[in-house]
Design a protein around this motif. Structure first.
Motif, PDB file in Angstrom:
ATOM      1  N   ASP A   1       0.837  -1.193   0.000  1.00  0.00           N
ATOM      2  CA  ASP A   1       0.000   0.000   0.000  1.00  0.00           C
ATOM      3  C   ASP A   1       0.877   1.249   0.000  1.00  0.00           C
ATOM      4  OD1 ASP A   1      -2.161  -1.639  -0.081  1.00  0.00           O
ATOM      5  OD2 ASP A   1      -2.889  -1.199   1.937  1.00  0.00           O
ATOM      6  N   PHE A   2       1.888   1.214  -0.852  1.00  0.00           N
ATOM      7  CA  PHE A   2       2.873   2.297  -0.933  1.00  0.00           C
ATOM      8  C   PHE A   2       2.268   3.547  -1.551  1.00  0.00           C
ATOM      9  CE2 PHE A   2       6.230   4.631  -3.114  1.00  0.00           C
ATOM     10  CZ  PHE A   2       7.181   4.744  -2.111  1.00  0.00           C
ATOM     11  N   GLN A   3       1.530   3.393  -2.648  1.00  0.00           N
ATOM     12  CA  GLN A   3       0.829   4.466  -3.350  1.00  0.00           C
ATOM     13  C   GLN A   3       1.804   5.434  -4.042  1.00  0.00           C
ATOM     14  OE1 GLN A   3      -2.268   6.162  -0.866  1.00  0.00           O
ATOM     15  NE2 GLN A   3      -3.163   4.165  -0.464  1.00  0.00           N
ATOM     16  N   ALA A   4       2.460   4.919  -5.086  1.00  0.00           N
ATOM     17  CA  ALA A   4       3.403   5.711  -5.890  1.00  0.00           C
ATOM     18  C   ALA A   4       2.615   6.540  -6.903  1.00  0.00           C
ATOM     19  CB  ALA A   4       4.397   4.797  -6.592  1.00  0.00           C
ATOM     20  N   ILE A   5       1.971   7.584  -6.429  1.00  0.00           N
ATOM     21  CA  ILE A   5       1.095   8.427  -7.249  1.00  0.00           C
ATOM     22  C   ILE A   5       1.903   9.629  -7.744  1.00  0.00           C
ATOM     23  CG2 ILE A   5      -1.007   9.803  -7.268  1.00  0.00           C
ATOM     24  CD1 ILE A   5      -1.992   7.935  -4.974  1.00  0.00           C
ATOM     25  N   ARG A   6       2.083   9.713  -9.057  1.00  0.00           N
ATOM     26  CA  ARG A   6       2.920  10.749  -9.652  1.00  0.00           C
ATOM     27  C   ARG A   6       2.160  12.031  -9.959  1.00  0.00           C
ATOM     28  NH1 ARG A   6       4.441   6.709 -14.419  1.00  0.00           N
ATOM     29  NH2 ARG A   6       2.178   6.423 -14.130  1.00  0.00           N
ATOM     30  N   ASN A   7       0.880  11.897 -10.268  1.00  0.00           N
ATOM     31  CA  ASN A   7       0.082  13.028 -10.724  1.00  0.00           C
ATOM     32  C   ASN A   7      -1.390  12.689 -10.539  1.00  0.00           C
ATOM     33  OD1 ASN A   7      -0.696  11.379 -13.053  1.00  0.00           O
ATOM     34  ND2 ASN A   7       1.363  11.816 -13.827  1.00  0.00           N
ATOM     35  N   TYR A   8      -2.252  13.640 -10.837  1.00  0.00           N
ATOM     36  CA  TYR A   8      -3.675  13.430 -10.604  1.00  0.00           C
ATOM     37  C   TYR A   8      -4.254  12.316 -11.481  1.00  0.00           C
ATOM     38  CZ  TYR A   8      -4.075  17.432  -7.506  1.00  0.00           C
ATOM     39  OH  TYR A   8      -3.951  18.285  -6.436  1.00  0.00           O
ATOM     40  N   ARG A   9      -3.696  12.106 -12.666  1.00  0.00           N
ATOM     41  CA  ARG A   9      -4.190  11.053 -13.530  1.00  0.00           C
ATOM     42  C   ARG A   9      -3.993   9.682 -12.903  1.00  0.00           C
ATOM     43  NH1 ARG A   9      -8.083  10.488 -16.827  1.00  0.00           N
ATOM     44  NH2 ARG A   9      -7.436  12.140 -18.274  1.00  0.00           N
ATOM     45  N   ASP A  10      -2.909   9.501 -12.137  1.00  0.00           N
ATOM     46  CA  ASP A  10      -2.673   8.218 -11.476  1.00  0.00           C
ATOM     47  C   ASP A  10      -3.793   7.858 -10.502  1.00  0.00           C
ATOM     48  OD1 ASP A  10      -0.364   7.532 -12.788  1.00  0.00           O
ATOM     49  OD2 ASP A  10       1.002   8.225 -11.223  1.00  0.00           O
ATOM     50  N   LEU A  11      -4.537   8.847 -10.040  1.00  0.00           N
ATOM     51  CA  LEU A  11      -5.634   8.571  -9.123  1.00  0.00           C
ATOM     52  C   LEU A  11      -6.762   7.801  -9.792  1.00  0.00           C
ATOM     53  CD1 LEU A  11      -5.815  11.996  -7.245  1.00  0.00           C
ATOM     54  CD2 LEU A  11      -4.847   9.859  -6.401  1.00  0.00           C
ATOM     55  N   ASP A  12      -6.776   7.790 -11.126  1.00  0.00           N
ATOM     56  CA  ASP A  12      -7.771   6.998 -11.856  1.00  0.00           C
ATOM     57  C   ASP A  12      -7.393   5.529 -11.926  1.00  0.00           C
ATOM     58  OD1 ASP A  12      -9.309   9.248 -12.386  1.00  0.00           O
ATOM     59  OD2 ASP A  12      -8.256   9.676 -14.258  1.00  0.00           O
TER      60      ASP A  12
ATOM     61  N   ALA B   1      14.497  10.470  -0.983  1.00  0.00           N
ATOM     62  CA  ALA B   1      14.439   9.537   0.133  1.00  0.00           C
ATOM     63  C   ALA B   1      15.780   9.510   0.857  1.00  0.00           C
ATOM     64  CB  ALA B   1      14.086   8.141  -0.372  1.00  0.00           C
ATOM     65  N   PRO B   2      15.796   9.700   2.179  1.00  0.00           N
ATOM     66  CA  PRO B   2      17.062   9.762   2.921  1.00  0.00           C
ATOM     67  C   PRO B   2      17.725   8.409   3.125  1.00  0.00           C
ATOM     68  CG  PRO B   2      15.212   9.959   4.429  1.00  0.00           C
ATOM     69  CD  PRO B   2      14.635   9.957   3.051  1.00  0.00           C
ATOM     70  N   VAL B   3      17.012   7.346   2.821  1.00  0.00           N
ATOM     71  CA  VAL B   3      17.553   6.001   2.998  1.00  0.00           C
ATOM     72  C   VAL B   3      17.021   5.129   1.860  1.00  0.00           C
ATOM     73  CG1 VAL B   3      15.636   5.296   4.494  1.00  0.00           C
ATOM     74  CG2 VAL B   3      17.809   4.068   4.629  1.00  0.00           C
ATOM     75  N   LEU B   4      17.833   4.173   1.433  1.00  0.00           N
ATOM     76  CA  LEU B   4      17.386   3.264   0.388  1.00  0.00           C
ATOM     77  C   LEU B   4      16.102   2.569   0.840  1.00  0.00           C
ATOM     78  CD1 LEU B   4      17.840   1.802  -2.304  1.00  0.00           C
ATOM     79  CD2 LEU B   4      19.218   0.124  -1.052  1.00  0.00           C
ATOM     80  N   THR B   5      15.078   2.637  -0.005  1.00  0.00           N
ATOM     81  CA  THR B   5      13.756   2.112   0.327  1.00  0.00           C
ATOM     82  C   THR B   5      13.367   1.046  -0.685  1.00  0.00           C
ATOM     83  OG1 THR B   5      13.114   4.271   1.233  1.00  0.00           O
ATOM     84  CG2 THR B   5      11.339   2.727   0.696  1.00  0.00           C
ATOM     85  N   ILE B   6      12.902  -0.100  -0.193  1.00  0.00           N
ATOM     86  CA  ILE B   6      12.420  -1.183  -1.039  1.00  0.00           C
ATOM     87  C   ILE B   6      10.975  -1.460  -0.649  1.00  0.00           C
ATOM     88  CG2 ILE B   6      12.659  -3.640  -1.610  1.00  0.00           C
ATOM     89  CD1 ILE B   6      15.652  -3.345  -1.063  1.00  0.00           C
ATOM     90  N   PHE B   7      10.100  -1.630  -1.632  1.00  0.00           N
ATOM     91  CA  PHE B   7       8.705  -1.912  -1.293  1.00  0.00           C
ATOM     92  C   PHE B   7       8.095  -2.907  -2.267  1.00  0.00           C
ATOM     93  CE2 PHE B   7       8.115   1.385  -4.474  1.00  0.00           C
ATOM     94  CZ  PHE B   7       6.890   1.106  -5.073  1.00  0.00           C
ATOM     95  N   ILE B   8       7.031  -3.561  -1.805  1.00  0.00           N
ATOM     96  CA  ILE B   8       6.179  -4.385  -2.654  1.00  0.00           C
ATOM     97  C   ILE B   8       4.821  -3.711  -2.762  1.00  0.00           C
ATOM     98  CG2 ILE B   8       7.308  -6.592  -2.157  1.00  0.00           C
ATOM     99  CD1 ILE B   8       4.996  -7.131  -0.150  1.00  0.00           C
ATOM    100  N   GLY B   9       4.014  -4.166  -3.725  1.00  0.00           N
ATOM    101  CA  GLY B   9       2.681  -3.610  -3.891  1.00  0.00           C
ATOM    102  C   GLY B   9       1.663  -4.312  -3.011  1.00  0.00           C
ATOM    103  N   GLY B  10       0.630  -3.573  -2.636  1.00  0.00           N
ATOM    104  CA  GLY B  10      -0.474  -4.134  -1.865  1.00  0.00           C
ATOM    105  C   GLY B  10      -1.746  -4.095  -2.686  1.00  0.00           C
ATOM    106  N   ASN B  11      -2.860  -3.740  -2.038  1.00  0.00           N
ATOM    107  CA  ASN B  11      -4.136  -3.665  -2.739  1.00  0.00           C
ATOM    108  C   ASN B  11      -4.649  -2.238  -2.895  1.00  0.00           C
ATOM    109  OD1 ASN B  11      -4.424  -4.014   0.150  1.00  0.00           O
ATOM    110  ND2 ASN B  11      -6.629  -4.055  -0.147  1.00  0.00           N
ATOM    111  N   HIS B  12      -3.867  -1.263  -2.476  1.00  0.00           N
ATOM    112  CA  HIS B  12      -4.201   0.140  -2.696  1.00  0.00           C
ATOM    113  C   HIS B  12      -2.982   0.819  -3.299  1.00  0.00           C
ATOM    114  CE1 HIS B  12      -7.776  -0.688  -0.464  1.00  0.00           C
ATOM    115  NE2 HIS B  12      -7.148  -0.856   0.676  1.00  0.00           N
ATOM    116  N   GLU B  13      -2.816   0.650  -4.600  1.00  0.00           N
ATOM    117  CA  GLU B  13      -1.614   1.126  -5.270  1.00  0.00           C
ATOM    118  C   GLU B  13      -1.947   1.924  -6.520  1.00  0.00           C
ATOM    119  OE1 GLU B  13       1.122   0.917  -3.866  1.00  0.00           O
ATOM    120  OE2 GLU B  13       1.147  -0.873  -2.612  1.00  0.00           O
ATOM    121  N   SER B  14      -0.972   2.675  -6.982  1.00  0.00           N
ATOM    122  CA  SER B  14      -1.043   3.306  -8.293  1.00  0.00           C
ATOM    123  C   SER B  14      -0.689   2.230  -9.313  1.00  0.00           C
ATOM    124  CB  SER B  14      -0.063   4.482  -8.377  1.00  0.00           C
ATOM    125  OG  SER B  14      -0.085   5.063  -9.653  1.00  0.00           O
ATOM    126  N   SER B  15      -1.705   1.438  -9.678  1.00  0.00           N
ATOM    127  CA  SER B  15      -1.451   0.205 -10.427  1.00  0.00           C
ATOM    128  C   SER B  15      -0.882   0.459 -11.818  1.00  0.00           C
ATOM    129  CB  SER B  15      -2.743  -0.614 -10.535  1.00  0.00           C
ATOM    130  OG  SER B  15      -3.168  -1.033  -9.259  1.00  0.00           O
TER     131      SER B  15
END
Length: 477
Positions: A34-45, A69-83
């Motif tokens: 559930d990271f939500q990598a939303i770049r712009n308003y269109r991604d909300l669609d 990001a101040p530290v290296l960050t690794i993430f996986i996707g959940g069910n609330h993502e910018s798919s």
């Protein structure tokens, strides 16, 4: 030794998470979905949340370069993502400087730590869907796109080899994991879990298979918005399959636990009756294959819970000893390469005040290295190539494989698994001839491709990503 911070559900709150890391000397941050990598308003669609929760969040400022990001960050996707964005990086890649997405399935090395994971959640109705969701998403596909598919599960299952996996990631919990930890304590905070626990419906059956098959040293999850730890002891047989593993306690609860959970449920009923709300998943499903999954959680499930302070304050939120719930077991830190007999499981809450959403661990890698670069795991590269080719070139055979076959993969598909493993080993042998520099994941390859945050009209489309193109041209041909 690598200083790692683990976070549960992010929900776009990157600034709060990074502020929590100040003065912690963390080298690596892992976010479990559930990271939500939303770049712009269109991604909300292209995100599955109620309209009232559709907001840019913090990520667009990291994507644009305004913040880093101040530290290296690794993430996986959940069910609330910018798919849409995550699909552009299905084999993984940097979504912003210093922020790396593992992909639908992926495995990497960092300072000797081998980290593998799969994105999405379990949904039995769309698990065997073989059609790829395309833009524009409808009310059905905006959800099914984040459901784990058979191909992704098979890739994850084939990660088992003669090398230890240090960390595995899944957004939802492995099925039955609650039986290896403190159920009584869990039911104090989540009494409405009782029925699903008793019927074995709480958790992801795919993750359960992977838990026992891969035998990772650590397994981290999120999704259910509560902190929970467990220790899983595997059978004392080299790389034994999962389905024969017995639970450490009976699945039928004792009467006193049942009675206690009933009383807790009465106390918290008004607060928690929407905790497992389906309000974001019940809107106009167009076919029976995407029946709502009862574990697809609502974003509003915690509002009353938080405001009424029903969950205990975590006064040791930044505790390096993880509240003494994880012991630094010598057996774990001194394991043999292919004989890990214990997996330490930890799930964490969502990023909210007074919630247990972050924990810290010092993890000693089984492949000691001071290299700060990320490296592709050669086996994951080989798996991607072999499975993608298998699905394309053996479509009839692939179509014959059923859901029940995959859910009993330890016994039902042994011949196929053996054949695929031989092909994977052959591909790995070819990769072994290349210099290590060929497997460095260079964040300099990140480029701003989609328009940055703007209210101007942006096309609804997949933006062709150079990182995906490079991966395919380099490893998939």
């Amino acid at each position: 030794m690598v200083k790692v911070a683990i976070v549960g559900c992010c929900h776009g709150e990157l600034n709060k998470i990074y502020n929590s890391l100040k003065n912690s000397y963390v080298e690596l941050l892992i976010i479990c979905g559930d990271f939500q990598a939303i770049r712009n308003y269109r991604d909300l669609d292209m995100i599955s949340v109620p309209n009232k929760y559709k907001q840019l969040g913090d990520f667009h400022r990291y994507y644009s370069g305004e913040l880093k990001a101040p530290v290296l960050t690794i993430f996986i996707g959940g069910n609330h993502e910018s798919s849409g964005y995550l699909q552009e990086l299905k084999y993984g890649g940097f979504v912003a400087p210093n922020i790396y997405y593992l992909g639908d399935f992926g495995s990497i090395y960092y300072k000797g730590l081998r980290i593998t994971g799969q994105s999405g959640i379990w949904n039995e109705h769309s698990f065997m869907n073989r059609q790829v969701e395309t833009i524009p998403f409808d009310n059905s596909t905006v959800r099914s796109i984040y459901h784990i598919k058979a191909k992704t599960f098979l890739k994850s299952y084939l990660m088992k080899d003669d090398k230890c996996i240090d960390i595995s990631l899944s957004h939802d919990w492995p099925q039955d994991i609650v039986h290896y930890g403190d159920i009584r304590g869990l039911l104090k905070y989540k009494p409405f879990f009782k029925n699903d626990i008793e019927t074995g419906k709480l958790g992801n059956p795919l993750a359960k298979i992977l838990l026992h098959n891969l035998r990772s040293r650590y397994w981290f999850s999120a999704h259910l918005h509560v902190k929970f730890s467990a220790s899983v002891e595997h059978e004392n047989k080299k790389r034994k399959g999962s389905l024969t593993n017995s639970l450490p306690i009976e699945k039928k609860f004792k009467d006193d636990i049942k009675e206690e959970s009933i009383q807790n449920e009465k106390k918290l009923n008004l607060i928690n009756k929407e905790e497992l709300s389906l309000d974001m998943d019940e809107e106009n499903f167009s076919n029976n294959d995407n029946t709502p999954n009862k574990e697809e959680l609502s974003l509003d499930m915690d509002e009353e819970y938080s405001s009424n302070n029903q969950e205990p304050v975590n006064k040791e939120e930044i505790s390096l000893d993880m509240d003494n719930e994880f012991s630094d077991d010598k057996e774990i830190n001194q394991i043999g390469i292919a004989t890990n007999l214990t997996t330490e499981f930890l799930a964490l809450d969502k990023c909210l005040p007074k919630r247990k959403y972050i924990e810290y661990l010092d993890i000693e890698s089984t492949n000691s290295s001071s290299d700060e670069n990320l490296y592709f795991d050669k086996r994951s590269i080989a798996i991607n190539k072999v499975i993608e080719n298998f699905v394309k070139q053996n479509s009839r055979e692939w179509a014959k494989i059923s859901k029940s076959d995959l859910l009993s993969i330890d016994t039902s598909l042994t011949t196929l698994v053996d054949e695929l493993n031989r092909e994977i080993s052959f591909e790995v042998s070819k990769l072994n001839k290349l210099p290590d520099s060929e497997f460095v994941i260079d964040q300099k390859n990140f480029k701003i491709i989609a328009p940055i945050e703007s209210r101007s009209e942006i096309p609804l489309k997949y933006w062709q990503n150079n990182q995906t193109d490079n991966y395919i041209s380099k490893f998939m041909k």
